[in-house]
Design a protein around this motif. Structure first.
Motif, PDB file in Angstrom:
ATOM      1  N   MET A  41     -19.622  21.569   3.051  1.00  9.74           N
ATOM      2  CA  MET A  41     -19.044  20.427   3.731  1.00  9.74           C
ATOM      3  C   MET A  41     -18.257  20.868   4.965  1.00  9.74           C
ATOM      4  O   MET A  41     -18.354  20.251   6.018  1.00  9.74           O
ATOM      5  CB  MET A  41     -18.144  19.666   2.752  1.00  9.74           C
ATOM      6  N   THR A  42     -17.475  21.936   4.802  1.00 11.26           N
ATOM      7  CA  THR A  42     -16.707  22.457   5.937  1.00 11.26           C
ATOM      8  C   THR A  42     -17.629  22.851   7.079  1.00 11.26           C
ATOM      9  O   THR A  42     -17.344  22.563   8.242  1.00 11.26           O
ATOM     10  CB  THR A  42     -15.861  23.669   5.489  1.00 11.26           C
ATOM     11  N   PHE A  43     -18.757  23.503   6.716  1.00 11.87           N
ATOM     12  CA  PHE A  43     -19.703  23.925   7.748  1.00 11.87           C
ATOM     13  C   PHE A  43     -20.204  22.724   8.547  1.00 11.87           C
ATOM     14  O   PHE A  43     -20.266  22.766   9.785  1.00 11.87           O
ATOM     15  CB  PHE A  43     -20.879  24.672   7.103  1.00 11.87           C
ATOM     16  N   ILE A  44     -20.541  21.652   7.860  1.00 16.07           N
ATOM     17  CA  ILE A  44     -21.061  20.449   8.535  1.00 16.07           C
ATOM     18  C   ILE A  44     -20.001  19.843   9.454  1.00 16.07           C
ATOM     19  O   ILE A  44     -20.285  19.472  10.598  1.00 16.07           O
ATOM     20  CB  ILE A  44     -21.555  19.426   7.495  1.00 16.07           C
ATOM     21  N   VAL A  45     -18.778  19.759   8.961  1.00 16.25           N
ATOM     22  CA  VAL A  45     -17.699  19.178   9.772  1.00 16.25           C
ATOM     23  C   VAL A  45     -17.440  20.040  11.004  1.00 16.25           C
ATOM     24  O   VAL A  45     -17.311  19.526  12.125  1.00 16.25           O
ATOM     25  CB  VAL A  45     -16.405  19.015   8.926  1.00 16.25           C
ATOM     26  N   LEU A  46     -17.371  21.349  10.805  1.00 14.20           N
ATOM     27  CA  LEU A  46     -17.115  22.243  11.943  1.00 14.20           C
ATOM     28  C   LEU A  46     -18.275  22.230  12.934  1.00 14.20           C
ATOM     29  O   LEU A  46     -18.065  22.270  14.153  1.00 14.20           O
ATOM     30  CB  LEU A  46     -16.837  23.659  11.448  1.00 14.20           C
ATOM     31  N   ALA A  47     -19.496  22.182  12.419  1.00 14.65           N
ATOM     32  CA  ALA A  47     -20.655  22.120  13.311  1.00 14.65           C
ATOM     33  C   ALA A  47     -20.637  20.816  14.115  1.00 14.65           C
ATOM     34  O   ALA A  47     -20.942  20.816  15.321  1.00 14.65           O
ATOM     35  CB  ALA A  47     -21.947  22.245  12.505  1.00 14.65           C
ATOM     36  N   GLY A  48     -20.285  19.740  13.469  1.00 12.70           N
ATOM     37  CA  GLY A  48     -20.180  18.466  14.178  1.00 12.70           C
ATOM     38  C   GLY A  48     -19.096  18.501  15.238  1.00 12.70           C
ATOM     39  O   GLY A  48     -19.270  17.997  16.358  1.00 12.70           O
ATOM     40  N   LEU A  49     -17.970  19.113  14.888  1.00 12.59           N
ATOM     41  CA  LEU A  49     -16.883  19.242  15.855  1.00 12.59           C
ATOM     42  C   LEU A  49     -17.300  20.107  17.037  1.00 12.59           C
ATOM     43  O   LEU A  49     -17.027  19.774  18.194  1.00 12.59           O
ATOM     44  CB  LEU A  49     -15.648  19.834  15.154  1.00 12.59           C
ATOM     45  N   TRP A  50     -18.013  21.196  16.743  1.00  7.26           N
ATOM     46  CA  TRP A  50     -18.489  22.072  17.821  1.00  7.26           C
ATOM     47  C   TRP A  50     -19.462  21.305  18.721  1.00  7.26           C
ATOM     48  O   TRP A  50     -19.404  21.415  19.959  1.00  7.26           O
ATOM     49  CB  TRP A  50     -19.175  23.312  17.227  1.00  7.26           C
ATOM     50  N   ALA A  51     -20.334  20.536  18.125  1.00  5.71           N
ATOM     51  CA  ALA A  51     -21.296  19.749  18.909  1.00  5.71           C
ATOM     52  C   ALA A  51     -20.570  18.757  19.819  1.00  5.71           C
ATOM     53  O   ALA A  51     -20.957  18.572  20.980  1.00  5.71           O
ATOM     54  CB  ALA A  51     -22.257  19.019  17.974  1.00  5.71           C
ATOM     55  N   LEU A  52     -19.522  18.154  19.300  1.00  4.48           N
ATOM     56  CA  LEU A  52     -18.759  17.214  20.119  1.00  4.48           C
ATOM     57  C   LEU A  52     -18.051  17.922  21.274  1.00  4.48           C
ATOM     58  O   LEU A  52     -18.039  17.443  22.403  1.00  4.48           O
ATOM     59  CB  LEU A  52     -17.724  16.474  19.272  1.00  4.48           C
ATOM     60  N   LEU A  53     -17.450  19.060  20.952  1.00  4.17           N
ATOM     61  CA  LEU A  53     -16.693  19.784  21.978  1.00  4.17           C
ATOM     62  C   LEU A  53     -17.585  20.338  23.075  1.00  4.17           C
ATOM     63  O   LEU A  53     -17.162  20.473  24.224  1.00  4.17           O
ATOM     64  CB  LEU A  53     -15.891  20.912  21.328  1.00  4.17           C
TER      65      LEU A  53
END
Length: 160
Positions: A1-13
């Motif tokens: 779950m953490t990986f998905i959230v961080l990947a999503g955050l990276w994609a946004l940034l």
């Protein structure tokens, strides 16, 4: 779950730029591994039903306690009898217990002063009030909120 959230955050940034994933994948993987390694073993969950029961109890106690404190402080005879009381904790060590001790601070007329092993020292504004019973009721509500079982007073173990 953490990986998905961080990947999503990276994609946004990075505005989903493909070349940014050269740095993003190793960083997201490393951050996910660090989070998994450092995450507390004291995982907790809230019970929705427990939350629905806790919220009215907390609001009622806060308002009633606030009115009581205001009345006592405005009363010409200042009817208070402050003392420290020892309250044996039944909640297991961890998040639920910490939450309980903090909620005690939020309720008017009581302050968590110290905790040693399984005994919480509470400063109460009026020792003549049913403080022990109110703390037990609050502890029951917190146990239901976190869906944990209370330890018996004879066996204050650390089980959940």
């Amino acid at each position: 779950m953490t990986f998905i959230v961080l990947a999503g955050l990276w994609a946004l940034l990075t505005e989903t730029r493909r070349d940014a994933w050269i740095v993003g994948v190793p960083v997201v993987l490393a951050a996910s591994l660090v989070e998994a390694r450092l995450a507390s073993r004291d995982r907790w969950r809230w019970s929705v039903i427990g939350l629905l029961r806790f919220a009215p109890h907390f609001v009622r106690s806060s308002i009633g306690g606030g009115i009581d404190v205001a009345w006592r402080s405005m009363h010409p005879q200042l009817p208070i009898d402050p003392q420290m009381i020892a309250y044996p904790l039944r909640l297991p060590a961890g998040t639920a217990r910490t939450f309980f001790m903090n909620v005690v601070n939020l309720l008017p007329g009581t302050v968590s002063a110290d905790v040693r092993k399984n005994v919480l020292t509470v400063h109460a504004m009026d020792i003549n009030q049913p403080i022990q019973r109110e703390l037990a009721t609050l502890e029951d509500a917190v146990a239901k909120l976190f869906a944990v079982h209370l330890n018996s007073l004879e066996d204050p173990g650390e089980s959940r």
